[in-house]
Enzyme design. Structure first.
Site, PDB file in Angstrom:
ATOM      1  CD  GLU A   1       2.384  -4.339  14.803  1.00  0.00           C
ATOM      2  OE1 GLU A   1       3.149  -4.268  13.825  1.00  0.00           O
ATOM      3  OE2 GLU A   1       2.597  -3.735  15.871  1.00  0.00           O
TER       4      GLU A   1
ATOM      5  CB  VAL B   1      -2.460   5.543   0.876  1.00  0.00           C
ATOM      6  CG1 VAL B   1      -3.550   6.609   0.899  1.00  0.00           C
ATOM      7  CG2 VAL B   1      -3.022   4.217   0.382  1.00  0.00           C
TER       8      VAL B   1
ATOM      9  CG  PHE C   1      -2.018  -1.003   1.115  1.00  0.00           C
ATOM     10  CD1 PHE C   1      -1.756  -2.355   1.253  1.00  0.00           C
ATOM     11  CD2 PHE C   1      -3.311  -0.601   0.839  1.00  0.00           C
ATOM     12  CE1 PHE C   1      -2.756  -3.307   1.118  1.00  0.00           C
ATOM     13  CE2 PHE C   1      -4.322  -1.543   0.707  1.00  0.00           C
ATOM     14  CZ  PHE C   1      -4.049  -2.893   0.845  1.00  0.00           C
TER      15      PHE C   1
ATOM     16  CE1 TYR D   1       3.157   7.223   5.313  1.00  0.00           C
ATOM     17  CE2 TYR D   1       4.066   5.010   5.407  1.00  0.00           C
ATOM     18  CZ  TYR D   1       3.676   6.166   6.038  1.00  0.00           C
ATOM     19  OH  TYR D   1       3.798   6.262   7.402  1.00  0.00           O
TER      20      TYR D   1
HETATM   21  C1  UD2 Z   1       3.763  -0.528  12.221  1.00  0.00           C
HETATM   22  C2  UD2 Z   1       3.684  -1.744  11.327  1.00  0.00           C
HETATM   23  C3  UD2 Z   1       2.597  -1.536  10.301  1.00  0.00           C
HETATM   24  C4  UD2 Z   1       1.253  -1.301  10.966  1.00  0.00           C
HETATM   25  C5  UD2 Z   1       1.395  -0.119  11.926  1.00  0.00           C
HETATM   26  C6  UD2 Z   1       0.180   0.045  12.806  1.00  0.00           C
HETATM   27  C7  UD2 Z   1       5.758  -2.975  10.968  1.00  0.00           C
HETATM   28  C8  UD2 Z   1       7.128  -2.879  10.436  1.00  0.00           C
HETATM   29  N1  UD2 Z   1       4.988  -1.908  10.701  1.00  0.00           N
HETATM   30  O1  UD2 Z   1       4.339   0.473  11.370  1.00  0.00           O
HETATM   31  O2  UD2 Z   1       2.479  -2.656   9.441  1.00  0.00           O
HETATM   32  O3  UD2 Z   1       0.849  -2.468  11.636  1.00  0.00           O
HETATM   33  O4  UD2 Z   1       2.493  -0.274  12.816  1.00  0.00           O
HETATM   34  O5  UD2 Z   1      -0.891   0.502  12.071  1.00  0.00           O
HETATM   35  O6  UD2 Z   1       5.377  -3.950  11.543  1.00  0.00           O
HETATM   36  N2  UD2 Z   1       0.481   3.658   4.735  1.00  0.00           N
HETATM   37  C9  UD2 Z   1       0.330   4.459   3.604  1.00  0.00           C
HETATM   38  N3  UD2 Z   1       0.098   5.796   3.782  1.00  0.00           N
HETATM   39  C10 UD2 Z   1       0.017   6.378   5.010  1.00  0.00           C
HETATM   40  C11 UD2 Z   1       0.191   5.573   6.146  1.00  0.00           C
HETATM   41  C12 UD2 Z   1       0.423   4.210   5.975  1.00  0.00           C
HETATM   42  O7  UD2 Z   1       0.384   3.979   2.482  1.00  0.00           O
HETATM   43  O8  UD2 Z   1      -0.176   7.611   5.083  1.00  0.00           O
HETATM   44  C13 UD2 Z   1       0.697   2.202   4.555  1.00  0.00           C
HETATM   45  C14 UD2 Z   1       2.119   1.890   4.068  1.00  0.00           C
HETATM   46  O9  UD2 Z   1       2.091   0.722   3.279  1.00  0.00           O
HETATM   47  C15 UD2 Z   1       2.866   1.637   5.356  1.00  0.00           C
HETATM   48  C16 UD2 Z   1       1.792   0.939   6.172  1.00  0.00           C
HETATM   49  O10 UD2 Z   1       0.552   1.532   5.802  1.00  0.00           O
HETATM   50  O11 UD2 Z   1       4.013   0.859   5.119  1.00  0.00           O
HETATM   51  C17 UD2 Z   1       1.955   1.024   7.683  1.00  0.00           C
HETATM   52  O12 UD2 Z   1       2.073   2.365   8.099  1.00  0.00           O
HETATM   53  P1  UD2 Z   1       3.382   2.895   8.818  1.00  0.00           P
HETATM   54  O13 UD2 Z   1       4.575   2.294   8.161  1.00  0.00           O
HETATM   55  O14 UD2 Z   1       3.326   4.360   8.901  1.00  0.00           O
HETATM   56  O15 UD2 Z   1       3.183   2.279  10.253  1.00  0.00           O
HETATM   57  P2  UD2 Z   1       4.312   2.015  11.395  1.00  0.00           P
HETATM   58  O16 UD2 Z   1       5.643   2.497  10.945  1.00  0.00           O
HETATM   59  O17 UD2 Z   1       3.794   2.531  12.673  1.00  0.00           O
END
Ligand code: UD2
Length: 355
Positions: A304, A124, A122, A127
């Site tokens: 998650e 969005v 994803f 990203y």
């Molecule tokens: C953690 C988890 C993630 C998710 C999240 C809680 C790992 C390494 N990462 O990462 O999978 O469970 O916690 O929700 O386990 N995205 C977009 N646009 C946005 C925001 C998110 O495309 O504006 C998508 C993108 O694919 C991203 C994913 O959602 O990789 C997860 O978002 P994140 O990476 O910001 O979340 P994070 O770092 O807290």
């Protein structure tokens, strides 16, 4: 014909009819069990509706055929190649670490089966800037030499980088709406994965992996990761006591995990398996997420948290070590001999629509 003969013929016919009836019942009983075991199970969301999903028979998972000509090192059952880490769960699922498997042997088993692997990612809003590295490094390391179909879900299709893909590999862009809440983007993935499997993948792909986009591949991620239900251990908590795992701790949430419960803390950023298993996972997490939303609850770590609750009950059949999802900001620990996939360092305030 005498009365006795009539009686005899009548009895014979009755016996034959009875036997046929019994055979019919036996046949439908066996067929039902066979079908439910091999094809998708009936999935009943919490609202009571029923969504039946059928899948083609997956033979290869049950039957591993090796080439007679391949020569490889003799395996041992008394001397493990890894003694510094645990390589099997208490429910006897392998935990994959570098040195525990033979990649040539595994590839030689899976290649003739012509398996195909879907990957969802994803991107969005902002990203999309991570897509280029993700896609280019996937070409170098993710199931190289196998049929791979990457599905990019984005609200900015024009920003999807064109990557030169090897034969047998392809990319499809799936337009999705944007959102002004990152939590919603992250959580909505389960619903979109469920729909993708139902509408596009069943009968076309065998396995699926769902991956975070803000990551890069650095080493092989291949056939050693295949299993019915595959979870990846989160790099942040694998040495911690389970009381420290960031599970959802509110009773009211369907993602609730009680103190004193829990095996490992798994990543939301990478999971996968056979289509029907991931469909069941996505459907359950989505249904539970929606049930929580109706009560005004959002689990601590969105999908998650729901994934962790699901995997606590539905044990993964293969567990991937933190080699399969490291974080660039963390120095590598000695037991992690290779980093295969790792989250890049990002400035949340810059890229998320809300903080
Ligand atoms: C953690 C988890 C993630 C998710 C999240 C809680 C790992 C390494 N990462 O990462 O999978 O469970 O916690 O929700 O386990 N995205 C977009 N646009 C946005 C925001 C998110 O495309 O504006 C998508 C993108 O694919 C991203 C994913 O959602 O990789 C997860 O978002 P994140 O990476 O910001 O979340 P994070 O770092 O807290």
């Amino acid at each position: 014909m005498s009365f006795k003969m009539h009686l005899l013929t009548g009895r014979t016919v009755a016996v034959i009819l009875l036997v046929l009836l019994l055979l019919g019942v036996l046949y439908s009983y066996i067929w039902r069990h066979y079908r439910d075991g091999i094809f998708g199970q009936e999935v009943r969301p919490a609202d009571g509706s029923s969504s039946r999903v059928d899948f083609t028979i997956v033979n290869h998972w049950f039957h591993l055929v090796a080439s007679d000509y391949l020569e490889y090192q003799q395996p041992s059952i008394v001397q493990g190649s890894r003694t510094d880490v645990v390589t099997v769960t208490p429910w006897l699922a392998p935990i994959v670490w570098e040195g525990t498997y033979n990649p040539q042997l595994l590839d030689s088993i899976y290649r003739p089966q012509n398996i195909s692997i879907a990957a969802t990612v994803f991107a969005v809003g902002k990203y999309t800037k991570f897509l280029r590295d993700f896609l280019e490094t996937a070409e170098q390391h993710f199931f190289v030499g196998f049929k791979v179909h990457v599905y990019v879900f984005t609200d900015r299709p024009k920003e999807v980088h064109q990557v030169k893909m090897a034969a047998g590999r392809q990319l499809t862009v799936v337009p999705v709406p944007g959102s002004n809440r990152w939590q919603e983007i992250s959580a909505r993935r389960m619903e979109l994965i469920q729909t993708l499997i139902e509408e596009k993948l069943q009968n076309h792909m065998d396995y699926i992996f769902c991956l975070d986009v803000d990551s890069k591949f650095h080493g092989r991620w291949g056939t050693e990761s295949l299993g019915a239900l595959v979870a990846v251990i989160h790099p942040g908590y694998y040495k911690d006591d389970r009381s420290k795992f960031p599970y959802e701790r509110r009773h009211e949430s369907t993602a609730y995990v009680a103190p004193g419960k829990g095996d490992f803390y798994y990543c939301g950023g990478a999971f996968g398996g056979l289509l029907q298993e991931v469909h069941r996972l996505a459907n359950t997490c989505r249904t539970n997420f929606e049930a929580d939303a109706k009560k005004g609850i959002e689990a601590a770590w969105q999908e998650e948290s729901h994934l962790n609750r699901y995997m606590l009950i539905n044990k993964p059949t293969k567990v991937l070590s933190p080699e399969y999802l490291w974080q660039d900001f963390k120095p590598r620990n000695p037991e992690v001999r290779i980093i295969r996939f790792s989250g890049v360092i990002k400035n949340y305030a810059d890229i998320r629509p809300n903080v």
